[in-house]
Every structure is written in structure tokens, then in C-alpha cells.
Design a protein around this motif. Structure first.
Motif, PDB file in Angstrom:
ATOM      1  N   LYS A 123       0.856  -1.184   0.000  1.00  0.00           N
ATOM      2  CA  LYS A 123       0.000   0.000   0.000  1.00  0.00           C
ATOM      3  C   LYS A 123       0.890   1.232   0.000  1.00  0.00           C
ATOM      4  O   LYS A 123       1.925   1.265   0.681  1.00  0.00           O
ATOM      5  CB  LYS A 123      -0.907   0.012   1.235  1.00  0.00           C
ATOM      6  CG  LYS A 123      -1.873  -1.132   1.303  1.00  0.00           C
ATOM      7  CD  LYS A 123      -2.822  -0.979   2.476  1.00  0.00           C
ATOM      8  CE  LYS A 123      -2.094  -1.080   3.801  1.00  0.00           C
ATOM      9  NZ  LYS A 123      -3.010  -0.995   4.963  1.00  0.00           N
ATOM     10  N   GLY A 124       0.496   2.239  -0.757  1.00  0.00           N
ATOM     11  CA  GLY A 124       1.333   3.429  -0.807  1.00  0.00           C
ATOM     12  C   GLY A 124       0.627   4.605  -1.436  1.00  0.00           C
ATOM     13  O   GLY A 124      -0.523   4.525  -1.887  1.00  0.00           O
ATOM     14  N   THR A 300     -11.381  10.383  -5.946  1.00  0.00           N
ATOM     15  CA  THR A 300     -11.796   9.182  -6.675  1.00  0.00           C
ATOM     16  C   THR A 300     -11.241   7.981  -5.923  1.00  0.00           C
ATOM     17  O   THR A 300     -10.751   8.105  -4.802  1.00  0.00           O
ATOM     18  CB  THR A 300     -11.280   9.202  -8.124  1.00  0.00           C
ATOM     19  OG1 THR A 300      -9.848   9.122  -8.113  1.00  0.00           O
ATOM     20  CG2 THR A 300     -11.697  10.488  -8.840  1.00  0.00           C
ATOM     21  N   GLN A 301     -11.301   6.817  -6.540  1.00  0.00           N
ATOM     22  CA  GLN A 301     -10.806   5.607  -5.886  1.00  0.00           C
ATOM     23  C   GLN A 301      -9.316   5.719  -5.566  1.00  0.00           C
ATOM     24  O   GLN A 301      -8.855   5.206  -4.540  1.00  0.00           O
ATOM     25  CB  GLN A 301     -11.055   4.388  -6.772  1.00  0.00           C
ATOM     26  CG  GLN A 301     -10.594   3.078  -6.145  1.00  0.00           C
ATOM     27  CD  GLN A 301     -10.873   1.887  -7.042  1.00  0.00           C
ATOM     28  OE1 GLN A 301     -11.424   2.037  -8.140  1.00  0.00           O
ATOM     29  NE2 GLN A 301     -10.500   0.697  -6.595  1.00  0.00           N
ATOM     30  N   HIS A 302      -8.548   6.397  -6.426  1.00  0.00           N
ATOM     31  CA  HIS A 302      -7.101   6.491  -6.225  1.00  0.00           C
ATOM     32  C   HIS A 302      -6.591   7.923  -6.066  1.00  0.00           C
ATOM     33  O   HIS A 302      -5.473   8.118  -5.610  1.00  0.00           O
ATOM     34  CB  HIS A 302      -6.362   5.841  -7.404  1.00  0.00           C
ATOM     35  CG  HIS A 302      -6.611   4.370  -7.539  1.00  0.00           C
ATOM     36  ND1 HIS A 302      -6.085   3.443  -6.668  1.00  0.00           N
ATOM     37  CD2 HIS A 302      -7.349   3.676  -8.444  1.00  0.00           C
ATOM     38  CE1 HIS A 302      -6.477   2.227  -7.027  1.00  0.00           C
ATOM     39  NE2 HIS A 302      -7.241   2.342  -8.103  1.00  0.00           N
ATOM     40  N   LEU A 330      -1.979  17.315  -4.684  1.00  0.00           N
ATOM     41  CA  LEU A 330      -2.762  16.169  -5.147  1.00  0.00           C
ATOM     42  C   LEU A 330      -1.920  14.914  -4.970  1.00  0.00           C
ATOM     43  O   LEU A 330      -0.707  14.938  -5.099  1.00  0.00           O
ATOM     44  CB  LEU A 330      -3.171  16.331  -6.611  1.00  0.00           C
ATOM     45  CG  LEU A 330      -4.163  17.457  -6.905  1.00  0.00           C
ATOM     46  CD1 LEU A 330      -4.410  17.553  -8.409  1.00  0.00           C
ATOM     47  CD2 LEU A 330      -5.472  17.232  -6.166  1.00  0.00           C
ATOM     48  N   GLY A 331      -2.610  13.802  -4.687  1.00  0.00           N
ATOM     49  CA  GLY A 331      -1.899  12.552  -4.484  1.00  0.00           C
ATOM     50  C   GLY A 331      -2.587  11.396  -5.150  1.00  0.00           C
ATOM     51  O   GLY A 331      -3.793  11.428  -5.451  1.00  0.00           O
ATOM     52  N   TYR A 332      -1.813  10.352  -5.390  1.00  0.00           N
ATOM     53  CA  TYR A 332      -2.324   9.099  -5.957  1.00  0.00           C
ATOM     54  C   TYR A 332      -1.978   7.982  -4.994  1.00  0.00           C
ATOM     55  O   TYR A 332      -0.832   7.863  -4.551  1.00  0.00           O
ATOM     56  CB  TYR A 332      -1.686   8.838  -7.329  1.00  0.00           C
ATOM     57  CG  TYR A 332      -2.191   7.592  -8.002  1.00  0.00           C
ATOM     58  CD1 TYR A 332      -3.354   7.622  -8.757  1.00  0.00           C
ATOM     59  CD2 TYR A 332      -1.522   6.372  -7.871  1.00  0.00           C
ATOM     60  CE1 TYR A 332      -3.836   6.472  -9.378  1.00  0.00           C
ATOM     61  CE2 TYR A 332      -1.998   5.223  -8.485  1.00  0.00           C
ATOM     62  CZ  TYR A 332      -3.152   5.281  -9.241  1.00  0.00           C
ATOM     63  OH  TYR A 332      -3.627   4.141  -9.840  1.00  0.00           O
ATOM     64  N   ASN A 333      -2.966   7.173  -4.629  1.00  0.00           N
ATOM     65  CA  ASN A 333      -2.722   6.070  -3.694  1.00  0.00           C
ATOM     66  C   ASN A 333      -3.103   4.742  -4.329  1.00  0.00           C
ATOM     67  O   ASN A 333      -3.954   4.668  -5.230  1.00  0.00           O
ATOM     68  CB  ASN A 333      -3.490   6.291  -2.385  1.00  0.00           C
ATOM     69  CG  ASN A 333      -4.983   6.222  -2.577  1.00  0.00           C
ATOM     70  OD1 ASN A 333      -5.601   7.170  -3.063  1.00  0.00           O
ATOM     71  ND2 ASN A 333      -5.595   5.110  -2.184  1.00  0.00           N
ATOM     72  N   TRP A 334      -2.463   3.699  -3.839  1.00  0.00           N
ATOM     73  CA  TRP A 334      -2.729   2.357  -4.349  1.00  0.00           C
ATOM     74  C   TRP A 334      -2.736   1.341  -3.211  1.00  0.00           C
ATOM     75  O   TRP A 334      -2.377   1.662  -2.101  1.00  0.00           O
ATOM     76  CB  TRP A 334      -1.671   1.968  -5.399  1.00  0.00           C
ATOM     77  CG  TRP A 334      -0.278   2.016  -4.885  1.00  0.00           C
ATOM     78  CD1 TRP A 334       0.427   1.033  -4.234  1.00  0.00           C
ATOM     79  CD2 TRP A 334       0.607   3.140  -4.962  1.00  0.00           C
ATOM     80  NE1 TRP A 334       1.679   1.467  -3.904  1.00  0.00           N
ATOM     81  CE2 TRP A 334       1.830   2.756  -4.352  1.00  0.00           C
ATOM     82  CE3 TRP A 334       0.501   4.443  -5.474  1.00  0.00           C
ATOM     83  CZ2 TRP A 334       2.924   3.621  -4.235  1.00  0.00           C
ATOM     84  CZ3 TRP A 334       1.587   5.286  -5.373  1.00  0.00           C
ATOM     85  CH2 TRP A 334       2.781   4.877  -4.759  1.00  0.00           C
TER      86      TRP A 334
END
Length: 334
Positions: A123-124, A300-302, A330-334
């Protein structure tokens, strides 16, 4: 001869006894049927088994004769466990080089231990902050930050990194990066042992390099859908390197925290704070604080937006500073 009393809570590593590893848990019933899936929990006299072919099944506990699992299970026993009498209803648990038979009515709960991750997971997130100001002084700020968490078995590894660049009127006045790695081993649901190391490099200030490492216990109060709260302490060494002053190296005791709280529907809003307070065993340095607090809004989801405030403070005879930084990005997560 009577068997010794069993503890109220025990861990049993359950694996298949076949030569070819079984990828799913196996449940044998007293009528001879065998069911395959993932054991979720025993509660209210029903064993829940998640299957790909029929969804989640609820199996009456008295009908279960034998269980084999591909991962550890936390089994809770009722108080006053005694040797099984003749004719008692039993259930068999099988593990490598070990076999245990327990009285069915004495088992009150079965579930997967929270501190065990049967599969590798990652996860990150990656956050980007960009601030362009065009007033009397032209200022450009760019920052990248990533946080990663790896889980496998009883191990957890956290790897964080950040990079920052700032220019005012075309002149670079801030340029630095930092790396932090923490490796945790959970020996119970709440307790873990941590070893960590951090390195930071500054290309603008007289204090141009910081290195710290240490080890010590930690305690997790909770980690679920509502959030996370952990406290830990480490004992280790820290060093500062300067361009124009003597280097400093000393022993240090550090208290660290990690708090997250998810609010609104499905964790749409997250409030968080993390950091560490360091107390050196050295007269030249009074204390050091690195802390962060803020909130994240899931778009959103990510994709998400992040508002954060960070503090980097040092009180010593050679240098004292309290640097506050404020970021929106802004960030992107997974």
C-alpha cells in the motif's frame, strides 16, 4: 493421566498435510463432505467459510469434524478447559509435525489474527505539491513525497521518501531530500519490535546531513476501518554533519506516533498526524522534533487532495531552528 490446562487463547499454524500445497482452507464435515474456501470466523455457533463458488457459507459448528488451513488462526477457548471425556464431540486441527484435538463446545471463536498477513501486500501513495507565487518576489516551490507500506506474515516494512526544491527570483534557496525506513515484527496483536533508520541531505544550509538509526518496542492500539493509532520508542544513535562546524554524534531516545482517523462515508475524509520527539543523551543538543499533521480528501478511488503542516525543530548549541512548512497538493494512492 490428565492433560495440562490449555490457555484461553492460542495460535495454531494450520497447513495442508498433502505433498502439493493446498491454496485454500479445508473443512471436513461429520457426514464426509469436504468444503474449500477461506475461514473467516466462528461466531454464534456458525463457522463462516468464504468460497468462490457459493459466496460465504455458514456451517453449523457441531457438524465440523476437521479443519486444515493455509494460514494461522486465532482460536479462543472457553475458561476451564479440561481433557475431553469419552464420547465428547471433537474437532481436529492439523499442523506440520503437530496434531491437536479440541473439544468442540469449548471453542468459542476462530478468526484470522490481525497481525498476520498471509499474502504479500503493498500500500502506498505519491503526493505532488506545487506553489507558484508572482508577487514582488517570484517564488516557485515543488515537492514530491511518497509513503509505502509492505506486509508479509508478521513483518511490516515502511519506506518513506521526500524531495523538495524552492527558487526565489530564479535563485535556489531550498533543496533537500530525505529517506526513512522502519521494519516492524509483530509478536502479538498489539506489540511489535521496530528497527528504523533515516537519512536526510540538505544542499543549502550549513547543516547538510542527518543520519539516525535505532531499535525498540511499539504498541498498536488499533488498526481497522476507523483508522490507526500506534506509539513506539527507539534507542539509537544520531549524527549531524556541518560545512563550517564540528560534526555531532550522540545517543538518542525517540518517541514516535502514528494516528489516522477516517471520517464520513467509506473514509472520504482522513485526519492524521505522525512524527517523533527525540531526546539526546548529549549536552550540546536539547531536543529535536519532526512532526506532520493534516487531512486528506478522497476525490476518486485512487486520487486525493492533501492539506498538511510540517514542523522540523532542533534546539542545540551550534544551531537552533523551527521550520514550519504548509503544503496543498494532489496525491495518488494504491
Amino acid at each position: 493421566m490428565a492433560n495440562p490446562r490449555l490457555p484461553h487463547s492460542i495460535f495454531i499454524c494450520l497447513f495442508s498435510a498433502l505433498a502439493v500445497p493446498v491454496q485454500a482452507d479445508q473443512v471436513w464435515l461429520k457426514n464426509g463432505d469436504r468444503l474449500s474456501g477461506t475461514i473467516e470466523q466462528l461466531q454464534d455457533g456458525k463457522l463462516r467459510l468464504a468460497t468462490k463458488y457459493a459466496g460465504t457459507l455458514s456451517i453449523r459448528w457441531p457438524e465440523v469434524q476437521r479443519i486444515e488451513s493455509t494460514q494461522p488462526l486465532l482460536i479462543t477457548l472457553a475458561p476451564g478447559e479440561q481433557p475431553p471425556p469419552a464420547g465428547a464431540s471433537l474437532v481436529e486441527f492439523k499442523a506440520p509435525q503437530q496434531q491437536r484435538v479440541l473439544r468442540q463446545e469449548q471453542i468459542t471463536d476462530i478468526q484470522q489474527p490481525a497481525h498476520f498477513s498471509p499474502k504479500f501486500s503493498w500500500k502506498g501513495n505519491l503526493d505532488l505539491s506545487l506553489d507558484l507565487e508572482r508577487d514582488q518576489d517570484s517564488s516557485d516551490k515543488l515537492r514530491l513525497k511518497t509513503s509505502n507500506e509492505f506486509l508479509k506474515g508478521y513483518w511490516r516494512d515502511k519506506l518513506n521518501a521526500d524531495w523538495e526544491l524552492q527558487k526565489t527570483n530564479g535563485e535556489r534557496d531550498r533543496h533537500n531530500y530525505g529517506l526513512t525506513n522502519s521494519l516492524d515484527y509483530f509478536w502479538s496483536k498489539s506489540w511489535f519490535w521496530r528497527g528504523d533508520a533515516s537519512f536526510s541531505r540538505d544542499f543549502q544550509n550549513d547543516l547538510y546531513q542527518e543520519l539516525k538509526y535505532g531499535s525498540g518496542p511499539g504498541y498498536r492500539f488499533y488498526d481497522d476501518k476507523s483508522g490507526r493509532f500506534e506509539l513506539g520508542t527507539t534507542l539509537g544513535r544520531q549524527g549531524y554533519r556541518y560545512y563550517s562546524q564540528p560534526d555531532l554524534r550522540f545517543s538518542i531516545l525517540t518517541l514516535n506516533w502514528d494516528y489516522r482517523r477516517f471520517l464520513l462515508q467509506d473514509g472520504l475524509l482522513e485526519l492524521y498526524t505522525n512524527g517523533e520527539y527525540s531526546y539526546p543523551y548529549f549536552q550540546e543538543v536539547d531536543y529535536a522534533i519532526t512532526a506532520e499533521a493534516g487531512m486528506r480528501i478522497r476525490l476518486t478511488q485512487h486520487l486525493r487532495s492533501t492539506f498538511s503542516t510540517e514542523l522540523d525543530a532542533l534546539q542545540s548549541t551550534q544551531e537552533s531552528h523551527s521550520d514550519w512548512k504548509h503544503f496543498f497538493g494532489l496525491g495518488y494512492n494504491w
